[in-house]
Design an enzyme around this catalytic site. Sequence first.
Site, PDB file in Angstrom:
ATOM      1  N   ASP A 104      -3.562  -3.499  -4.027  1.00  8.41           N
ATOM      2  CA  ASP A 104      -4.255  -2.858  -5.112  1.00  8.41           C
ATOM      3  C   ASP A 104      -5.614  -1.675  -4.676  1.00  8.41           C
ATOM      4  O   ASP A 104      -6.503  -2.434  -4.125  1.00  8.41           O
ATOM      5  CB  ASP A 104      -4.715  -3.653  -6.089  1.00  8.41           C
ATOM      6  CG  ASP A 104      -4.975  -2.981  -7.686  1.00  8.41           C
ATOM      7  OD1 ASP A 104      -4.421  -2.736  -8.271  1.00  8.41           O
ATOM      8  OD2 ASP A 104      -6.374  -2.510  -7.627  1.00  8.41           O
TER       9      ASP A 104
ATOM     10  N   HIS B 207      -8.029  13.564 -11.276  1.00 12.32           N
ATOM     11  CA  HIS B 207      -6.962  13.104 -10.802  1.00 12.32           C
ATOM     12  C   HIS B 207      -6.376  13.373 -10.032  1.00 12.32           C
ATOM     13  O   HIS B 207      -5.464  13.015  -9.065  1.00 12.32           O
ATOM     14  CB  HIS B 207      -6.027  13.287 -12.247  1.00 12.32           C
ATOM     15  CG  HIS B 207      -6.318  12.189 -13.498  1.00 12.32           C
ATOM     16  ND1 HIS B 207      -5.957  10.692 -13.428  1.00 12.32           N
ATOM     17  CD2 HIS B 207      -7.235  12.473 -14.439  1.00 12.32           C
ATOM     18  CE1 HIS B 207      -6.475  10.292 -14.657  1.00 12.32           C
ATOM     19  NE2 HIS B 207      -7.259  11.291 -15.311  1.00 12.32           N
TER      20      HIS B 207
ATOM     21  N   ASP C 265      -4.553  11.417  -6.979  1.00 12.02           N
ATOM     22  CA  ASP C 265      -3.265  11.577  -6.187  1.00 12.02           C
ATOM     23  C   ASP C 265      -3.359  11.793  -4.600  1.00 12.02           C
ATOM     24  O   ASP C 265      -2.374  11.316  -3.868  1.00 12.02           O
ATOM     25  CB  ASP C 265      -2.636  12.879  -6.840  1.00 12.02           C
ATOM     26  CG  ASP C 265      -2.071  12.911  -8.159  1.00 12.02           C
ATOM     27  OD1 ASP C 265      -2.198  11.509  -8.784  1.00 12.02           O
ATOM     28  OD2 ASP C 265      -1.992  13.785  -8.811  1.00 12.02           O
TER      29      ASP C 265
ATOM     30  N   GLU D 202      -2.213   2.251  -8.838  1.00 12.76           N
ATOM     31  CA  GLU D 202      -2.835   2.262  -7.512  1.00 12.76           C
ATOM     32  C   GLU D 202      -2.099   1.017  -6.860  1.00 12.76           C
ATOM     33  O   GLU D 202      -2.880   0.512  -5.970  1.00 12.76           O
ATOM     34  CB  GLU D 202      -4.136   2.215  -7.929  1.00 12.76           C
ATOM     35  CG  GLU D 202      -4.607   1.037  -8.544  1.00 12.76           C
ATOM     36  CD  GLU D 202      -4.771   1.018 -10.011  1.00 12.76           C
ATOM     37  OE1 GLU D 202      -5.657   0.377 -10.518  1.00 12.76           O
ATOM     38  OE2 GLU D 202      -3.892   1.818 -10.544  1.00 12.76           O
TER      39      GLU D 202
ATOM     40  N   ARG E 161      -4.405  -5.236   9.324  1.00 13.52           N
ATOM     41  CA  ARG E 161      -4.196  -3.844   9.820  1.00 13.52           C
ATOM     42  C   ARG E 161      -4.007  -2.951   8.722  1.00 13.52           C
ATOM     43  O   ARG E 161      -4.580  -1.736   8.817  1.00 13.52           O
ATOM     44  CB  ARG E 161      -3.115  -3.674  10.865  1.00 13.52           C
ATOM     45  CG  ARG E 161      -3.266  -4.273  12.149  1.00 13.52           C
ATOM     46  CD  ARG E 161      -2.517  -3.732  13.175  1.00 13.52           C
ATOM     47  NE  ARG E 161      -1.133  -3.691  12.878  1.00 13.52           N
ATOM     48  CZ  ARG E 161      -0.045  -4.444  13.025  1.00 13.52           C
ATOM     49  NH1 ARG E 161      -0.110  -5.555  13.790  1.00 13.52           N
ATOM     50  NH2 ARG E 161       1.243  -4.204  12.750  1.00 13.52           N
TER      51      ARG E 161
END
Length: 380
Positions: free
Chosen positions: A252, A265, A269, A295, A315
């Site tokens: 998240d 926005h 994106d 997300e 990683r």
Amino acid sequence: MGMQLDLPTILLLYKTALVAGALSIFHVSRHSCRPQGLKPLAAAYLLLAVGAELAGQGEYSMLPLWFWSHTSLLLGALGYTLFWAGARALSGRRRVPPAVLILVPGGWLVLGLVTQFPLDNLLRAGAFHLTAAVSLTAAAWEVWRDRRTEPLPSRPLLAGLLLASAGTFALQLLYIATHTASPQGFALAFSVQMFCHFGVALMVSSLSNERAEVRLEKVAQTDTLTGVGNRRWVMSMLPARLPVGSAIAQLDLDHFKHINDRFGHAAGDRVLVATADALRHQLRDSDLLARMGGEEFLVYLPDASASAASAIAQRLCGAVQQIRLSELGEDIPVTVSIGLACVTSAGGTWADWLAAADRALYDAKRAGRNRVVTTHERTA
């Protein structure tokens, strides 16, 4: 007494099949999501039909011998060379340069004008059959060689029909070379060619439809913004019960709402696309990556021990932190929190382990974000 095949009738049906095939392939090209090679194939069918018509008119002395003999050979040779080029483009390879396309028919034309060999029916037929056999064999190979990269049901059938057509021409060429060719033999050969060419047109149409279905399925299973799989896709790919030695992670992006509110926005994106790219480059070919919505991302790691899965997750976290984006001169901070569930004991569905990863993700958020929290306990 055996059945006798009427050569003029067979030739009429053969020409009709070629014209019908050309119209069919041209119609498919207008609606295909990947039309490369279709128009050259349609043009090849038309050229062959015109060449056959000229030869038929010439046999009835309705055209000058020098005209129809040279022209029918030229159109036939060009038609089958174009057939190979169309099959090559249809299979996804680079287009054949025009200079290469005219090499064979141009060579026959020059040789014919110099030696006048097309005036001899058998020599002209031999040149035509040789060109057809070689071109169709090459076309069959172009279609067959991509059977692994694009394993569609119509591909082997199309290759088989092309090869059968090439084999028929090669067999008839043998009869011509040994002076055993006969009108009945030519009639039978054109009957087989009529079936093969009709089948090729049908398989070309089928191949285009199968490609459209694959494309639609891919669109339905792909996140349009990031290009990775979507929730529907990954849920269909996960095994019912995750095996021991695998892992599943919930990811998240941190403070994503703040990024949207502060930078807009469009910037959000860009962050999602950059995150998907960063994650994808850190994963193995066997790993699954999907955007679950908003997300949130999901990663499934098959054949990964707990230590290997933890290293991969670290990683991923580091790769996201290395993303460098800016909006109106201001850097956009991008970090991710990861909840990792390592499957160390048998039992439980993927939903159980996903819930465990989600719980670990909550712990990572609560611990300060931009980190990996690992659990080895599934949610019952």
